[in-house]
Scaffold this motif. Structure first.
Motif, mmCIF file in Angstrom:
data_model
loop_
_atom_site.group_PDB
_atom_site.id
_atom_site.type_symbol
_atom_site.label_atom_id
_atom_site.label_comp_id
_atom_site.label_asym_id
_atom_site.label_seq_id
_atom_site.Cartn_x
_atom_site.Cartn_y
_atom_site.Cartn_z
ATOM 1 N N LEU A 1 -16.265 -65.428 0.363
ATOM 2 C CA LEU A 1 -15.545 -64.202 0.703
ATOM 3 C C LEU A 1 -14.330 -64.504 1.576
ATOM 4 C CD1 LEU A 1 -15.269 -61.146 0.619
ATOM 5 C CD2 LEU A 1 -16.929 -61.013 2.506
ATOM 6 N N CYS B 1 -16.958 -63.935 -6.776
ATOM 7 C CA CYS B 1 -17.514 -63.327 -5.570
ATOM 8 C C CYS B 1 -17.752 -61.835 -5.820
ATOM 9 C CB CYS B 1 -16.537 -63.555 -4.416
ATOM 10 S SG CYS B 1 -17.227 -63.477 -2.772
ATOM 11 N N SER C 1 -19.138 -59.000 -3.526
ATOM 12 C CA SER C 1 -18.362 -58.597 -2.350
ATOM 13 C C SER C 1 -17.222 -57.641 -2.682
ATOM 14 C CB SER C 1 -17.790 -59.836 -1.649
ATOM 15 O OG SER C 1 -18.829 -60.670 -1.192
ATOM 16 N N THR D 1 -15.288 -54.377 -2.990
ATOM 17 C CA THR D 1 -15.431 -53.086 -2.316
ATOM 18 C C THR D 1 -15.267 -51.954 -3.326
ATOM 19 O OG1 THR D 1 -13.076 -52.826 -1.825
ATOM 20 C CG2 THR D 1 -14.389 -54.140 -0.270
#
Length: 218
Positions: free
Chosen positions: A94, A168, A171, A173
């Motif tokens: 991240l 990723c 992670s 949003t």
């Protein structure tokens, strides 16, 4: 003064030869147009000049190449030690993608849209794990607040988020997921018109396959 010597050939195609060079001040990267076929010299020169102009706008900025020289035939830029994203995938990292987002925003504030960040080869993972961006041949320069540049900046961001989704994804949003779902007329136009032409030129006329910059196919 001793002339620079070639350490290794990094890439050679119809638009020039890219080499890692050793100079008196250390290693650097050179794009040489000397062996470009006559019928491609004008577009090769145009692309190299476009990169030189973009690199002048990011002078002093970290984690992007710095222009050393542009003669009209050779473009020299600084060398950054690292590996392409597909060679050293930032899986679950991240911190890498947060830093990449900050780097992209800095680039856009300088009035530069990269336009070629779908290619993993244009994202580096540096020795310490930081991201870097290379290959500014297709970059656009303009006022960062203009509608056109904001549109191009959004496309740059979407490409970064696609890589984040790949490596990723957990992670992402909610806002990033909405950005990925929302396509622009520019993307749709490219897929309907520009991409078929690009594929015809690169695969049929130039006889090479870039695999979207993800490295050679097995």
């Amino acid at each position: 003064m001793r002339s620079p010597s070639e350490i290794a050939a990094l890439k050679a195609d119809s638009f020039g030869r890219i080499s890692l060079m050793q100079g008196p001040d250390g290693p650097f990267v050179r794009r040489d147009l000397a062996h470009v076929p006559l019928w491609l010299r004008l577009p090769a020169w145009w692309l190299a000049r476009r990169e030189a102009l973009a690199l002048r706008k990011v002078a002093g900025m970290a984690d992007v190449p710095q222009l050393r020289d542009w003669t009209g035939r050779r473009l020299d830029r600084s060398y950054m030690e690292g590996a392409a994203m597909y060679q050293r995938p930032p899986r679950g990292d991240l911190a890498y993608f947060r830093a990449a987002h900050r780097l992209l925003k800095q680039l856009h504030r300088r009035g530069i849209a990269h336009n070629d960040l779908a290619k993993e080869a244009n994202w580096l993972v540096l020795e310490d794990g930081r991201p870097a961006i290379i290959d500014f041949q297709l970059a656009t320069r303009g006022h960062p607040r203009s509608r056109w540049m904001r549109l191009l900046a959004r496309q740059d961001l979407r490409h970064l988020l696609k890589h984040k989704r790949m490596y990723c994804g957990a992670s992402l949003t909610p806002v990033e997921k909405r950005v990925l779902k929302r396509t622009s007329w520019l993307r749709d136009l490219w897929f309907r018109t520009g991409k078929p032409v690009y594929r015809f030129i690169t695969r049929r006329l130039l006889k090479w396959e870039d695999n979207e910059g993800q490295g050679p196919k097995p």
